[in-house]
Write a protein that holds these residues in place. Structure first.
Motif, PDB file in Angstrom:
ATOM      1  N   PHE A 145       2.578  29.149   4.620  1.00 15.70           N
ATOM      2  CA  PHE A 145       3.220  28.092   4.851  1.00 15.70           C
ATOM      3  C   PHE A 145       2.753  26.907   4.235  1.00 15.70           C
ATOM      4  O   PHE A 145       1.492  26.741   3.986  1.00 15.70           O
ATOM      5  CB  PHE A 145       3.840  27.915   6.201  1.00 15.70           C
ATOM      6  CG  PHE A 145       4.994  27.212   6.753  1.00 15.70           C
ATOM      7  CD1 PHE A 145       6.141  27.919   6.496  1.00 15.70           C
ATOM      8  CD2 PHE A 145       4.795  26.014   7.504  1.00 15.70           C
ATOM      9  CE1 PHE A 145       7.359  27.252   6.744  1.00 15.70           C
ATOM     10  CE2 PHE A 145       5.994  25.338   7.662  1.00 15.70           C
ATOM     11  CZ  PHE A 145       7.253  25.979   7.479  1.00 15.70           C
ATOM     12  N   PHE A 146       3.567  25.744   4.150  1.00 16.01           N
ATOM     13  CA  PHE A 146       3.063  24.593   3.655  1.00 16.01           C
ATOM     14  C   PHE A 146       3.561  23.338   4.574  1.00 16.01           C
ATOM     15  O   PHE A 146       4.565  23.213   4.976  1.00 16.01           O
ATOM     16  CB  PHE A 146       3.463  24.070   2.235  1.00 16.01           C
ATOM     17  CG  PHE A 146       2.820  25.088   1.186  1.00 16.01           C
ATOM     18  CD1 PHE A 146       1.539  24.861   0.634  1.00 16.01           C
ATOM     19  CD2 PHE A 146       3.505  26.433   0.986  1.00 16.01           C
ATOM     20  CE1 PHE A 146       1.092  25.776  -0.332  1.00 16.01           C
ATOM     21  CE2 PHE A 146       2.694  27.245   0.156  1.00 16.01           C
ATOM     22  CZ  PHE A 146       1.732  26.728  -0.650  1.00 16.01           C
ATOM     23  N   VAL A 147       2.561  22.338   4.766  1.00 13.48           N
ATOM     24  CA  VAL A 147       3.081  21.185   5.359  1.00 13.48           C
ATOM     25  C   VAL A 147       3.628  20.257   4.108  1.00 13.48           C
ATOM     26  O   VAL A 147       2.891  20.278   3.034  1.00 13.48           O
ATOM     27  CB  VAL A 147       1.800  20.398   5.727  1.00 13.48           C
ATOM     28  CG1 VAL A 147       2.016  18.931   6.010  1.00 13.48           C
ATOM     29  CG2 VAL A 147       1.040  21.105   6.985  1.00 13.48           C
ATOM     30  N   PRO A 148       4.631  19.684   4.289  1.00 15.95           N
ATOM     31  CA  PRO A 148       5.482  18.929   3.178  1.00 15.95           C
ATOM     32  C   PRO A 148       4.461  17.836   2.592  1.00 15.95           C
ATOM     33  O   PRO A 148       3.525  17.278   3.294  1.00 15.95           O
ATOM     34  CB  PRO A 148       6.553  18.416   3.686  1.00 15.95           C
ATOM     35  CG  PRO A 148       6.837  19.340   4.842  1.00 15.95           C
ATOM     36  CD  PRO A 148       5.615  19.862   5.550  1.00 15.95           C
ATOM     37  N   SER A 149       4.701  17.359   1.378  1.00 19.10           N
ATOM     38  CA  SER A 149       4.022  16.496   0.925  1.00 19.10           C
ATOM     39  C   SER A 149       4.087  14.955   1.665  1.00 19.10           C
ATOM     40  O   SER A 149       5.039  14.903   2.559  1.00 19.10           O
ATOM     41  CB  SER A 149       4.475  16.025  -0.584  1.00 19.10           C
ATOM     42  OG  SER A 149       5.905  15.605  -0.596  1.00 19.10           O
ATOM     43  N   TYR A 150       3.161  14.356   1.746  1.00 16.30           N
ATOM     44  CA  TYR A 150       2.780  12.986   2.427  1.00 16.30           C
ATOM     45  C   TYR A 150       3.298  11.997   1.690  1.00 16.30           C
ATOM     46  O   TYR A 150       2.807  11.616   0.494  1.00 16.30           O
ATOM     47  CB  TYR A 150       1.353  13.001   3.134  1.00 16.30           C
ATOM     48  CG  TYR A 150       1.166  11.800   3.733  1.00 16.30           C
ATOM     49  CD1 TYR A 150       1.368  11.833   5.080  1.00 16.30           C
ATOM     50  CD2 TYR A 150       0.674  10.476   3.192  1.00 16.30           C
ATOM     51  CE1 TYR A 150       1.036  10.551   5.894  1.00 16.30           C
ATOM     52  CE2 TYR A 150       0.167   9.445   4.039  1.00 16.30           C
ATOM     53  CZ  TYR A 150       0.453   9.313   5.475  1.00 16.30           C
ATOM     54  OH  TYR A 150       0.090   8.397   6.184  1.00 16.30           O
ATOM     55  N   ASN A 168       0.863  -1.077  -0.113  1.00 17.36           N
ATOM     56  CA  ASN A 168      -0.049   0.063   0.169  1.00 17.36           C
ATOM     57  C   ASN A 168       1.050   1.274  -0.105  1.00 17.36           C
ATOM     58  O   ASN A 168       1.768   1.526   0.835  1.00 17.36           O
ATOM     59  CB  ASN A 168      -0.909  -0.199   1.329  1.00 17.36           C
ATOM     60  CG  ASN A 168      -1.698   0.991   1.264  1.00 17.36           C
ATOM     61  OD1 ASN A 168      -2.209   1.536   0.059  1.00 17.36           O
ATOM     62  ND2 ASN A 168      -2.309   1.844   2.435  1.00 17.36           N
ATOM     63  N   ALA A 169       0.788   1.876  -1.128  1.00 16.65           N
ATOM     64  CA  ALA A 169       1.534   3.133  -1.149  1.00 16.65           C
ATOM     65  C   ALA A 169       0.911   4.499  -1.276  1.00 16.65           C
ATOM     66  O   ALA A 169      -0.088   4.349  -2.282  1.00 16.65           O
ATOM     67  CB  ALA A 169       2.660   3.170  -2.352  1.00 16.65           C
ATOM     68  N   LEU A 170       1.163   5.532  -0.687  1.00 11.23           N
ATOM     69  CA  LEU A 170       0.345   6.844  -0.693  1.00 11.23           C
ATOM     70  C   LEU A 170       1.233   8.000  -0.940  1.00 11.23           C
ATOM     71  O   LEU A 170       2.301   7.903  -0.453  1.00 11.23           O
ATOM     72  CB  LEU A 170      -0.456   6.761   0.650  1.00 11.23           C
ATOM     73  CG  LEU A 170      -1.520   5.964   0.889  1.00 11.23           C
ATOM     74  CD1 LEU A 170      -1.996   6.117   2.294  1.00 11.23           C
ATOM     75  CD2 LEU A 170      -2.560   5.887   0.084  1.00 11.23           C
ATOM     76  N   TYR A 171       0.827   8.926  -1.797  1.00 10.32           N
ATOM     77  CA  TYR A 171       1.569  10.193  -1.899  1.00 10.32           C
ATOM     78  C   TYR A 171       0.487  11.242  -1.985  1.00 10.32           C
ATOM     79  O   TYR A 171      -0.680  11.014  -2.892  1.00 10.32           O
ATOM     80  CB  TYR A 171       2.264  10.289  -3.281  1.00 10.32           C
ATOM     81  CG  TYR A 171       2.860  11.697  -3.504  1.00 10.32           C
ATOM     82  CD1 TYR A 171       3.947  12.119  -2.739  1.00 10.32           C
ATOM     83  CD2 TYR A 171       1.979  12.323  -4.408  1.00 10.32           C
ATOM     84  CE1 TYR A 171       4.353  13.303  -3.158  1.00 10.32           C
ATOM     85  CE2 TYR A 171       2.596  13.639  -4.752  1.00 10.32           C
ATOM     86  CZ  TYR A 171       3.588  14.284  -4.036  1.00 10.32           C
ATOM     87  OH  TYR A 171       4.113  15.551  -4.515  1.00 10.32           O
ATOM     88  N   GLY A 172       0.374  12.268  -1.338  1.00 12.33           N
ATOM     89  CA  GLY A 172      -0.294  13.566  -1.186  1.00 12.33           C
ATOM     90  C   GLY A 172       0.590  14.776  -1.291  1.00 12.33           C
ATOM     91  O   GLY A 172       1.282  14.841  -0.460  1.00 12.33           O
ATOM     92  N   SER A 173       0.346  15.403  -2.031  1.00 11.86           N
ATOM     93  CA  SER A 173       1.197  16.801  -2.259  1.00 11.86           C
ATOM     94  C   SER A 173       0.989  17.741  -0.742  1.00 11.86           C
ATOM     95  O   SER A 173       0.157  17.601  -0.262  1.00 11.86           O
ATOM     96  CB  SER A 173       0.908  17.673  -3.632  1.00 11.86           C
ATOM     97  OG  SER A 173      -0.574  18.007  -3.760  1.00 11.86           O
ATOM     98  N   ARG A 174       1.728  18.898  -0.856  1.00 12.21           N
ATOM     99  CA  ARG A 174       1.785  19.687   0.032  1.00 12.21           C
ATOM    100  C   ARG A 174       0.320  20.339   0.465  1.00 12.21           C
ATOM    101  O   ARG A 174      -0.435  20.520  -0.450  1.00 12.21           O
ATOM    102  CB  ARG A 174       2.685  20.669  -0.046  1.00 12.21           C
ATOM    103  CG  ARG A 174       2.719  21.693  -0.975  1.00 12.21           C
ATOM    104  CD  ARG A 174       3.699  22.505  -1.066  1.00 12.21           C
ATOM    105  NE  ARG A 174       3.376  23.480  -2.250  1.00 12.21           N
ATOM    106  CZ  ARG A 174       4.258  24.470  -2.291  1.00 12.21           C
ATOM    107  NH1 ARG A 174       5.575  24.758  -1.691  1.00 12.21           N
ATOM    108  NH2 ARG A 174       4.111  25.709  -3.155  1.00 12.21           N
ATOM    109  N   LEU A 175       0.091  20.793   1.874  1.00 12.90           N
ATOM    110  CA  LEU A 175      -0.933  21.519   2.118  1.00 12.90           C
ATOM    111  C   LEU A 175      -0.669  22.944   2.825  1.00 12.90           C
ATOM    112  O   LEU A 175       0.215  23.068   3.335  1.00 12.90           O
ATOM    113  CB  LEU A 175      -1.656  20.519   3.183  1.00 12.90           C
ATOM    114  CG  LEU A 175      -2.584  19.406   2.677  1.00 12.90           C
ATOM    115  CD1 LEU A 175      -2.966  18.461   3.683  1.00 12.90           C
ATOM    116  CD2 LEU A 175      -3.619  19.658   1.725  1.00 12.90           C
TER     117      LEU A 175
END
Length: 806
Positions: A721-726, A700-707
């Protein structure tokens, strides 16, 4: 760690001992007597553990270990059909099946089938639940692998869909709407969600464009069914993180589903930067009992008792962050503790009556009582340094500059009691080629809220010692709120065929909210076109979605209620295309959907971990647009895998948020919504190790870009500011000791169990430091820094699932 590596080695090495015999594959389509494909038909190889369900195209694929076998096709409302096969080893058979409607069944499929065909939903493969490595153990975590769903926290069951927030999602279990706790601030405190995965028989999810029969929320619907089991079952599941016991029993005129669960994820939490004594204990008991008084009338009772306590006595914390040129380190020593607890007690009674074969009437009554408490009294003394990073990535040198010495203090004594009573009438009736549905609902929510909290942060040492200055407390909240909110709602919809290839669904909802005193009308439409080939579906949806004010949206940062708030509204449209095709020696399904949502009235908010802080006195307008894609199927026979991707953009403009800068009035205009995660990508892939049928791997692999994010108490236009990508990869390895294709079965296990599966799981296999939120501090130069709060690191887990023979 050596122990786990040894177990992994034995699992992998044991693959070479098993030799698989060629399986017989049977695939095809199940139709009704009108030659329309049937979804959710259960397909079982009798005498074996193989089972599956048909998708919305009526397509199924199943395997048999033997050459002579029987397959049973069954669906509520239809006469079951059993077919016998006698084939050669490794044969590939195409079998088309037609089921005949049973007019004596309570819930007629000639009512429900057209609604299934006309729903803009994704059917979740229930078989994936046990196989997917999930550190939280909650069913909703699976949704984060679906198109349109954003992800950035593996500890939480909460999710955002197409730019919406957690509060914009609907969850139903057997037509009963489920509500989430209000006070939970982060995933550490989250326990067991209401949904018991072992009791789920069907699950559908819509990321938008859902029907009028569903409630008044802006974003999504998760529709869960607990249904009558095929046989008596007892299932035990245990791991380092949780344990569950499930019993399913069939009686002459009734059936019972019962589940007990316990969860303690302290072994995961102790690896976070914040060290201390963690004691997270969560448990629940859930039952569903249905009694059939006659073929036309039954009563079912759904009961749930859910409780949890999160206790933390923090000791210290060390967090290193920064850039390649500047490395910073925060060291904190703590005193105090935090105790959060909650309990939910609820029940729902459903009476179902079918006065005639083409009509179903449901009367649903539910009551849920939730009590939540927060108690925290924590002081942290910190040193904020810049360190020499020229030694090595894992070994930092001496301090080169002190950025600050200070303290911060958090105090809270909060409690909330929520009572919800709901009563609903739902009617479905078939008129020739029309399925007409309508419903009425009354619900009342009562809130008794006590808030007493404050904090301060001193980043320059002015408080300790005091130096004669007054201590200024920050974010002081001391309020008591008591309020009742009543909703009246009704819906009506009609599903019918325009032609042999086109179907239309029209519906509308009407809602009156006692708080806003608004009568809200929400029309909705769905058109589906299916060519004669039956392997394509083209859908178009358009609708209005209005969300009346709730207790969460009317409470502002200070705890004060805005009782004049009006409903949020959104105008949605989408175009979807599904295509089933044969490739790589199997049947694959491609789905896609493009959407646009415009909202002329929203309540803006900021997100701090899992806590949504509404700007209750503000109003904004916004939009979200994007596209979702998915392709899935049995790339490896009998194991479903899928690849999914979403792109999205969500903005909003807060009305009247101008400010002065250098004597000029600045209008920020459109800003990124806190859930503006532009790209999401997920993979769930399953394979066999060394071609053995009993050893499998589940990735199971997940990627979510920054927020976007900013300090919690600042205006939204400062959220720059941004939370880095997940980024996260979880992997599991399983051994099925009683797999149908196994040549050798342990005699003791074969005699006493129907199934015994052992899992070895590696969570966050790449040990990536994902950020979920920030601690905001200023140094001696009054420069503000965002100190990241990291999520969980690499963790190993063993899980055993056994099904006892009854």
């Amino acid at each position: 760690m050596l122990k786990f590596r040894l177990i992994l080695f034995l699992l992998v090495a044991g693959c070479s001992l098993a030799v698989a015999q060629p399986l017989v594959r049977v695939s095809g389509i199940v139709y009704n007597d009108e030659k329309l494909p049937l979804a959710q038909v259960t397909v079982i190889v009798l005498g074996q553990a193989q089972s599956t369900v048909t998708d919305e195209f009526g397509v199924y694929t199943i395997y048999s270990k033997s050459k002579t076998f029987s397959i049973k096709y069954s669906l509520l409302g239809y006469q079951p059909q059993t077919l016998k096969f006698n084939e050669r080893s490794g044969a590939r058979i195409t079998q088309l099946v037609s089921l005949i409607a049973n007019i004596n069944e309570l819930e007629q499929v000639n009512i429900t089938n057209k609604q299934n065909q006309l729903s803009n939903t994704t059917t979740i493969n229930i078989a994936d639940i046990a196989s997917m490595p999930l550190v939280s153990g909650n069913f909703e975590t699976m949704l984060k692998t679906l198109p349109g769903v954003s992800t950035n926290n593996e500890l939480s069951a909460q999710y955002s869909v197409r730019g919406g927030n957690f509060d914009e999602n609907l969850i139903y279990i057997n037509d009963v709407e489920i509500n989430r706790p209000v006070l939970i601030r982060n995933g550490q405190q989250e326990g067991l969600s209401f949904i018991n995965s072992e009791l789920v028989t069907k699950a559908k999810f819509s990321a938008g464009g859902f029907e009028a029969k569903y409630g008044d929320k802006l974003s999504s619907v998760l529709d869960i069914r607990y249904d009558k089991p095929d046989s008596n079952q007892t299932i035990l599941s245990t791991s380092f993180l949780n344990t569950s016991l499930t019993a399913k029993r069939i009686f002459k005129r009734s059936f019972l589903l019962a589940g007990l669960r316990y969860k303690n994820n302290s072994s995961v939490l102790i690896k976070q930067d914040e060290k201390g004594s963690y004691s997270p204990n969560f448990g629940d008991a859930q039952i569903l009992y249905q009694y059939d008084f006659s073929p036309k009338f039954n009563i079912s009772v759904l009961g749930n008792f859910n409780l949890g306590q999160f206790k933390l006595e923090p000791a210290n914390r060390e967090t290193q962050f920064g850039t390649l040129s500047t490395t910073l380190r925060l060291d904190v020593n703590y005193t105090g503790q935090e105790i959060d607890d909650y309990q939910t007690l609820g029940t729902a009674v459903t009476a179902t009556y079918s006065p005639k074969p083409n009509q179903v009437i449901k009367f649903i009554n539910g009551y849920f009582n939730t009590t939540e408490r927060e108690r925290f009294d924590i002081n942290g003394s910190y040193i904020f340094d810049e360190v020499d990073n020229t030694f090595s990535p894992d070994s930092f040198g001496p301090v080169t500059k002190n950025r600050g010495i200070g303290t911060y203090y958090n105090y809270g004594r909060n409690s909330l009691n929520t009572q919800v009573f709901a009563s609903e009438l739902k009617v479905d009736q078939n008129f020739n080629n029309h399925v007409f549905s309508w419903g009425l609902k009354f619900d009342k929510s009562k809130y008794d809220d006590r808030l007493n909290e404050y904090n301060y942060t001193d980043s320059a040492g002015y408080i300790l010692p005091n130096n004669g200055k007054d201590i200024v407390l920050q974010n002081v909240i001391n309020v008591e709120n008591n309020i009742d909110i009543i909703n009246y709602s009704a819906y009506i919809q009609d599903s019918y065929s325009l032609s042999d290839y086109a179907e239309l669904q029209l519906g509308a909802r009407a809602t009156y909210n006692s708080l806003s005193e608004q009568l809200l009308i929400s029309p909705r439409m769905l058109i589906a076109y299916r060519p004669n080939s039956n392997n394509k579906i083209l859908r178009f949806t358009a609708g209005v979605y209005k969300q009346p004010p709730s207790y969460r949206t009317i409470r502002d940062f200070s705890g004060v209620l805005n009782t004049n708030q009006k409903a949020q509204s959104s105008y949605n449209t989408s175009v979807g295309y599904d295509y089933a095709f044969d490739a790589f020696g199997t049947r694959l399904k491609f789905t896609s959907e493009a959407y646009f949502k415009y909202s002329d009235r929203l309540i803006p908010y900021k997100i701090d971990n899992l806590r949504i802080k509404y700007l209750a006195n503000e109003v904004s307008k916004g939009y979200a647009y994007g596209a979702d894609f998915s392709i899935g199927g049995e790339f490896v026979k009998d194991l479903v895998s899928y690849f999914r991707m979403s792109v999205m953009h969500a903005n909003e403009d807060i009305v009247g948020d101008s400010y002065l800068q250098n004597g000029q009035t600045i209008y920020p205009g459109y800003l990124k919504r806190p859930t503006d995660q532009r790209v999401n990508f997920s993979i769930f892939f399953q394979d066999r190790l060394l071609n053995s049928p009993t050893y499998k791997v589940h990735l199971n692999a997940l990627y979510g870009s920054r927020l976007p994010i900013g300090p919690s108490q600042t205006p939204k236009y400062l959220d720059k500011f941004f939370v880095p990508s997940y980024k996260r990869v979880d992997i599991g390895f399983s051994k099925d000791f009683l797999d149908d294709a196994a040549l050798h079965r342990p005699k003791f296990l074969d005699k006493n169990f129907n199934s015994v599966i052992l899992f070895f799981e590696v969570f966050n296999m790449l040990n990536i430091n994902n950020t979920v939120s920030y601690l905001w501090l200023k140094d001696v130069d009054n420069v503000q820094y965002a100190i990241p709060n990291y999520l969980t690191g690499r963790q190993f887990n063993l899980k055993l699932i056994v099904k006892l023979k009854n």
